[in-house]
Design a protein around this motif. Sequence first.
Motif, PDB file in Angstrom:
ATOM      1  N   MET A  92       0.839  -1.187   0.000  1.00  0.00           N
ATOM      2  CA  MET A  92       0.000   0.000   0.000  1.00  0.00           C
ATOM      3  C   MET A  92       0.874   1.236   0.000  1.00  0.00           C
ATOM      4  SD  MET A  92      -3.075  -0.761   2.626  1.00  0.00           S
ATOM      5  CE  MET A  92      -4.144  -2.127   2.377  1.00  0.00           C
ATOM      6  N   ASN A  93       0.454   2.202  -0.796  1.00  0.00           N
ATOM      7  CA  ASN A  93       1.197   3.450  -0.889  1.00  0.00           C
ATOM      8  C   ASN A  93       0.297   4.625  -0.517  1.00  0.00           C
ATOM      9  OD1 ASN A  93       3.663   2.292  -2.053  1.00  0.00           O
ATOM     10  ND2 ASN A  93       2.346   1.866  -3.810  1.00  0.00           N
ATOM     11  N   VAL A  94       0.902   5.665   0.028  1.00  0.00           N
ATOM     12  CA  VAL A  94       0.152   6.864   0.369  1.00  0.00           C
ATOM     13  C   VAL A  94      -0.577   7.367  -0.879  1.00  0.00           C
ATOM     14  CG1 VAL A  94       0.336   9.268   1.133  1.00  0.00           C
ATOM     15  CG2 VAL A  94       1.688   7.494   2.269  1.00  0.00           C
ATOM     16  N   GLY A  95      -1.859   7.664  -0.711  1.00  0.00           N
ATOM     17  CA  GLY A  95      -2.682   8.144  -1.814  1.00  0.00           C
ATOM     18  C   GLY A  95      -3.514   7.072  -2.489  1.00  0.00           C
ATOM     19  N   ASP A  96      -3.173   5.787  -2.280  1.00  0.00           N
ATOM     20  CA  ASP A  96      -3.956   4.704  -2.877  1.00  0.00           C
ATOM     21  C   ASP A  96      -5.368   4.689  -2.301  1.00  0.00           C
ATOM     22  OD1 ASP A  96      -1.698   3.845  -4.224  1.00  0.00           O
ATOM     23  OD2 ASP A  96      -1.414   2.026  -3.009  1.00  0.00           O
ATOM     24  N   ILE A  97      -6.356   4.645  -3.167  1.00  0.00           N
ATOM     25  CA  ILE A  97      -7.732   4.453  -2.721  1.00  0.00           C
ATOM     26  C   ILE A  97      -7.962   2.954  -2.675  1.00  0.00           C
ATOM     27  CG2 ILE A  97     -10.163   4.773  -3.300  1.00  0.00           C
ATOM     28  CD1 ILE A  97      -9.369   7.464  -4.531  1.00  0.00           C
ATOM     29  N   ILE A  98      -8.263   2.457  -1.472  1.00  0.00           N
ATOM     30  CA  ILE A  98      -8.422   1.008  -1.327  1.00  0.00           C
ATOM     31  C   ILE A  98      -9.875   0.559  -1.440  1.00  0.00           C
ATOM     32  CG2 ILE A  98      -6.304   0.778   0.023  1.00  0.00           C
ATOM     33  CD1 ILE A  98      -8.188   0.285   2.475  1.00  0.00           C
ATOM     34  N   ALA A  99     -10.809   1.496  -1.237  1.00  0.00           N
ATOM     35  CA  ALA A  99     -12.219   1.115  -1.342  1.00  0.00           C
ATOM     36  C   ALA A  99     -13.090   2.357  -1.465  1.00  0.00           C
ATOM     37  CB  ALA A  99     -12.650   0.314  -0.118  1.00  0.00           C
ATOM     38  N   GLU A 100     -14.196   2.192  -2.180  1.00  0.00           N
ATOM     39  CA  GLU A 100     -15.237   3.218  -2.263  1.00  0.00           C
ATOM     40  C   GLU A 100     -16.569   2.496  -2.335  1.00  0.00           C
ATOM     41  OE1 GLU A 100     -13.568   7.061  -4.521  1.00  0.00           O
ATOM     42  OE2 GLU A 100     -13.776   5.301  -5.817  1.00  0.00           O
ATOM     43  N   ARG A 101     -17.523   3.000  -1.586  1.00  0.00           N
ATOM     44  CA  ARG A 101     -18.846   2.366  -1.615  1.00  0.00           C
ATOM     45  C   ARG A 101     -19.886   3.346  -1.084  1.00  0.00           C
ATOM     46  NH1 ARG A 101     -19.699  -3.097   1.633  1.00  0.00           N
ATOM     47  NH2 ARG A 101     -19.081  -1.679   3.269  1.00  0.00           N
ATOM     48  N   THR A 102     -21.090   3.232  -1.592  1.00  0.00           N
ATOM     49  CA  THR A 102     -22.225   3.978  -1.060  1.00  0.00           C
ATOM     50  C   THR A 102     -23.168   2.975  -0.419  1.00  0.00           C
ATOM     51  OG1 THR A 102     -22.025   5.727  -2.700  1.00  0.00           O
ATOM     52  CG2 THR A 102     -24.161   5.488  -1.634  1.00  0.00           C
ATOM     53  N   VAL A 103     -23.548   3.261   0.818  1.00  0.00           N
ATOM     54  CA  VAL A 103     -24.433   2.379   1.579  1.00  0.00           C
ATOM     55  C   VAL A 103     -25.767   3.100   1.758  1.00  0.00           C
ATOM     56  CG1 VAL A 103     -24.770   1.187   3.773  1.00  0.00           C
ATOM     57  CG2 VAL A 103     -22.476   1.330   2.763  1.00  0.00           C
ATOM     58  N   HIS A 104     -26.843   2.429   1.383  1.00  0.00           N
ATOM     59  CA  HIS A 104     -28.187   2.996   1.529  1.00  0.00           C
ATOM     60  C   HIS A 104     -28.728   2.632   2.904  1.00  0.00           C
ATOM     61  CE1 HIS A 104     -31.871   4.786   0.171  1.00  0.00           C
ATOM     62  NE2 HIS A 104     -32.547   3.723   0.577  1.00  0.00           N
ATOM     63  N   VAL A 105     -29.153   3.640   3.647  1.00  0.00           N
ATOM     64  CA  VAL A 105     -29.700   3.457   4.993  1.00  0.00           C
ATOM     65  C   VAL A 105     -31.187   3.786   4.932  1.00  0.00           C
ATOM     66  CG1 VAL A 105     -29.580   4.217   7.409  1.00  0.00           C
ATOM     67  CG2 VAL A 105     -27.493   4.113   6.026  1.00  0.00           C
ATOM     68  N   THR A 106     -31.991   2.917   5.529  1.00  0.00           N
ATOM     69  CA  THR A 106     -33.440   3.124   5.568  1.00  0.00           C
ATOM     70  C   THR A 106     -33.894   3.223   7.026  1.00  0.00           C
ATOM     71  OG1 THR A 106     -33.926   0.755   5.679  1.00  0.00           O
ATOM     72  CG2 THR A 106     -33.724   1.731   3.463  1.00  0.00           C
ATOM     73  N   ARG A 107     -35.145   3.588   7.196  1.00  0.00           N
ATOM     74  CA  ARG A 107     -35.698   3.593   8.558  1.00  0.00           C
ATOM     75  C   ARG A 107     -35.667   2.185   9.143  1.00  0.00           C
ATOM     76  NH1 ARG A 107     -39.034   8.186   9.821  1.00  0.00           N
ATOM     77  NH2 ARG A 107     -37.895   9.938   8.930  1.00  0.00           N
ATOM     78  N   GLU A 108     -35.862   1.187   8.288  1.00  0.00           N
ATOM     79  CA  GLU A 108     -35.766  -0.199   8.765  1.00  0.00           C
ATOM     80  C   GLU A 108     -34.354  -0.483   9.272  1.00  0.00           C
ATOM     81  OE1 GLU A 108     -36.042  -4.802   7.198  1.00  0.00           O
ATOM     82  OE2 GLU A 108     -36.946  -3.246   5.968  1.00  0.00           O
ATOM     83  N   SER A 109     -33.343   0.043   8.587  1.00  0.00           N
ATOM     84  CA  SER A 109     -31.956  -0.123   9.045  1.00  0.00           C
ATOM     85  C   SER A 109     -31.787   0.441  10.448  1.00  0.00           C
ATOM     86  CB  SER A 109     -30.972   0.623   8.125  1.00  0.00           C
ATOM     87  OG  SER A 109     -31.094   0.277   6.793  1.00  0.00           O
ATOM     88  N   LEU A 110     -32.420   1.596  10.705  1.00  0.00           N
ATOM     89  CA  LEU A 110     -32.310   2.228  12.019  1.00  0.00           C
ATOM     90  C   LEU A 110     -32.970   1.384  13.104  1.00  0.00           C
ATOM     91  CD1 LEU A 110     -33.005   5.965  11.117  1.00  0.00           C
ATOM     92  CD2 LEU A 110     -30.848   4.702  11.069  1.00  0.00           C
TER      93      LEU A 110
END
Length: 133
Positions: free
Chosen positions: A1-19
């Motif tokens: 791993m090197n400085v600046g490397d993006i190791i992950a990206e993701r969008t997580v959808h949260v719902t009222r049911e999740s809460l």
Amino acid sequence: MNVGDIIAERTVHVTRESLVRYAGASGDFNPIHYRDDVAAEVGLPGVLAHGMLTMGIASSVAVAALPGSARILDYGVRFARPVVVDARDGADVSVSAKVGAVDEAAVRIDLTVKHADATVLVKAQLRVAADSL
């Protein structure tokens, strides 16, 4: 791993049911996390996701990208803004995990965590033992 490397990206959808599910798992049944009327009474813009849920979502994105042998040394964040979860549309929490620093002892992973184009967690950093990667 090197400085600046993006190791992950993701969008997580949260719902009222999740809460509701998170409340059951964590025992945090504060009504600001599921009742619009209570959230409004205390001056909030709406029902909020639990801070620890947001923190957990952020770390899970990075941890999922690491090998199973990775040892997390520490994890910390500062809460900047709440995640408001709409009753119908929910909320999207976007996470980007980037290598911020590397030394012989640890790799620091910096997390950028946003909801509705606003940063919700700042100084979100995960340190991983270098010898476990």
